[in-house]
Enzyme design. Sequence first.
Site, PDB file in Angstrom:
ATOM      1  N   ASP A  60      -0.673  37.219 -14.484  1.00 41.10           N
ATOM      2  CA  ASP A  60      -1.679  36.454 -13.749  1.00 41.10           C
ATOM      3  C   ASP A  60      -3.093  36.697 -14.264  1.00 41.10           C
ATOM      4  O   ASP A  60      -3.566  37.832 -14.303  1.00 41.10           O
ATOM      5  CB  ASP A  60      -1.601  36.805 -12.261  1.00 41.10           C
ATOM      6  CG  ASP A  60      -2.428  35.876 -11.399  1.00 41.10           C
ATOM      7  OD1 ASP A  60      -2.360  34.656 -11.622  1.00 41.10           O
ATOM      8  OD2 ASP A  60      -3.140  36.370 -10.517  1.00 41.10           O
TER       9      ASP A  60
ATOM     10  N   LYS B 146       4.525  39.290  -5.196  1.00 42.33           N
ATOM     11  CA  LYS B 146       3.122  39.099  -5.540  1.00 42.33           C
ATOM     12  C   LYS B 146       2.276  40.267  -5.024  1.00 42.33           C
ATOM     13  O   LYS B 146       2.801  41.222  -4.443  1.00 42.33           O
ATOM     14  CB  LYS B 146       2.637  37.757  -4.987  1.00 42.33           C
ATOM     15  CG  LYS B 146       3.406  36.574  -5.604  1.00 42.33           C
ATOM     16  CD  LYS B 146       3.031  35.253  -4.993  1.00 42.33           C
ATOM     17  CE  LYS B 146       1.663  34.789  -5.408  1.00 42.33           C
ATOM     18  NZ  LYS B 146       1.608  34.405  -6.844  1.00 42.33           N
TER      19      LYS B 146
ATOM     20  N   LYS C 178       2.593  24.947  -4.886  1.00 39.58           N
ATOM     21  CA  LYS C 178       1.337  24.359  -4.410  1.00 39.58           C
ATOM     22  C   LYS C 178       1.469  22.835  -4.423  1.00 39.58           C
ATOM     23  O   LYS C 178       0.930  22.144  -5.293  1.00 39.58           O
ATOM     24  CB  LYS C 178       0.163  24.827  -5.274  1.00 39.58           C
ATOM     25  CG  LYS C 178      -0.078  26.335  -5.178  1.00 39.58           C
ATOM     26  CD  LYS C 178      -1.191  26.776  -6.108  1.00 39.58           C
ATOM     27  CE  LYS C 178      -1.399  28.287  -6.038  1.00 39.58           C
ATOM     28  NZ  LYS C 178      -2.438  28.747  -6.981  1.00 39.58           N
TER      29      LYS C 178
ATOM     30  N   GLU D  60       4.680  39.631 -10.089  1.00 38.79           N
ATOM     31  CA  GLU D  60       3.347  39.286 -10.584  1.00 38.79           C
ATOM     32  C   GLU D  60       2.590  40.551 -10.944  1.00 38.79           C
ATOM     33  O   GLU D  60       2.530  41.499 -10.148  1.00 38.79           O
ATOM     34  CB  GLU D  60       2.591  38.520  -9.496  1.00 38.79           C
ATOM     35  CG  GLU D  60       1.153  38.170  -9.871  1.00 38.79           C
ATOM     36  CD  GLU D  60       0.402  37.552  -8.707  1.00 38.79           C
ATOM     37  OE1 GLU D  60       0.441  36.319  -8.575  1.00 38.79           O
ATOM     38  OE2 GLU D  60      -0.193  38.314  -7.914  1.00 38.79           O
TER      39      GLU D  60
ATOM     40  N   ARG E 195       0.813  -1.211   0.000  1.00 39.64           N
ATOM     41  CA  ARG E 195       0.000   0.000   0.000  1.00 39.64           C
ATOM     42  C   ARG E 195       0.850   1.265   0.000  1.00 39.64           C
ATOM     43  O   ARG E 195       0.555   2.224  -0.722  1.00 39.64           O
ATOM     44  CB  ARG E 195      -0.951  -0.012   1.205  1.00 39.64           C
ATOM     45  CG  ARG E 195      -1.833   1.219   1.358  1.00 39.64           C
ATOM     46  CD  ARG E 195      -2.427   1.735   0.054  1.00 39.64           C
ATOM     47  NE  ARG E 195      -3.092   0.694  -0.720  1.00 39.64           N
ATOM     48  CZ  ARG E 195      -3.327   0.776  -2.009  1.00 39.64           C
ATOM     49  NH1 ARG E 195      -2.933   1.838  -2.706  1.00 39.64           N
ATOM     50  NH2 ARG E 195      -3.939  -0.196  -2.646  1.00 39.64           N
TER      51      ARG E 195
END
Length: 289
Positions: free
Chosen positions: A221, A170, A138, A200, A103
């Site tokens: 973006d 960002k 992410k 960004e 597993r």
Amino acid sequence: MTLNPLLPIMYEPIVRTALLEDLGRAGDITADAIVPADQQAALVLRARQPGVVAGLDIARCAFQFASPAITLRAERPDGSVVAPGEIIATIEGPARGLLTGERTALNFLCHLSGVATATASLVSAAKGTKAQIVCTRKTTPGLRALEKYAVRAGGGGNHRFGLDDAILIKDNHIALAGDISTAVQRAKAHAGHLVKIEVEVDTLAQLEQVLAIGVDAVLLDNMSNEELRQAVAMTGGRAITEASGRITAATAKAIAATGVDLISAGWITHSSAALDIGLDYLDLKRQAA
């Protein structure tokens, strides 16, 4: 592109933790109860749906932690495209160890092959353009190195591995700094000579400001395809252009055609579906007969 394997030290602690989680306090009481300690067996990893393989070394590690005598022979190495029913690898050794490691090995292999398969779908969509598909930060906590390896197995490239790789300014950084110019100037004053700076931007007006200051890359973006084409023309090779924002295999082709250098997608690591891979028993006695 050459796919360099991960060094064992990079994944052994992760696999060890996962297997310990499964073994709990008493080990595999099912296999210990049913399977004689000296019984040997052979199994095959078989694809049950089309996809791209990634994670065989990690699967091997899981089996060998369960029993060092287990061997795994890859028939379709990482980066291979497989069809349903195709044998990916043959695994032989003590039967108890094979069942105990099954597993954990499949959890890693199916997940990483899913990441590679998702990446390959975007790479295929962008084929014929200069755009490279890249991942993001992410990632599943604790699995970043493995998932970014799987992206490479699927034909993609890697964005930052962590916050210390490069400076990426960002929207919240800009908001806290007060404006784009202040944020970039502070970043330039702080960065070392080998540290790249990316900003960004959401609009062409912001892009114009950034280009006037000068940075290494711009993250475009959630722009429309027409805005992306204009952004590429405005940049004129002065910075690397990266498109991001809800990009799928259905939209990637048109986005790549705008002329951007990179297309980044977070879902290929955080939301890709696991590739269905089964572990099937081989009856060695029947095969010998």
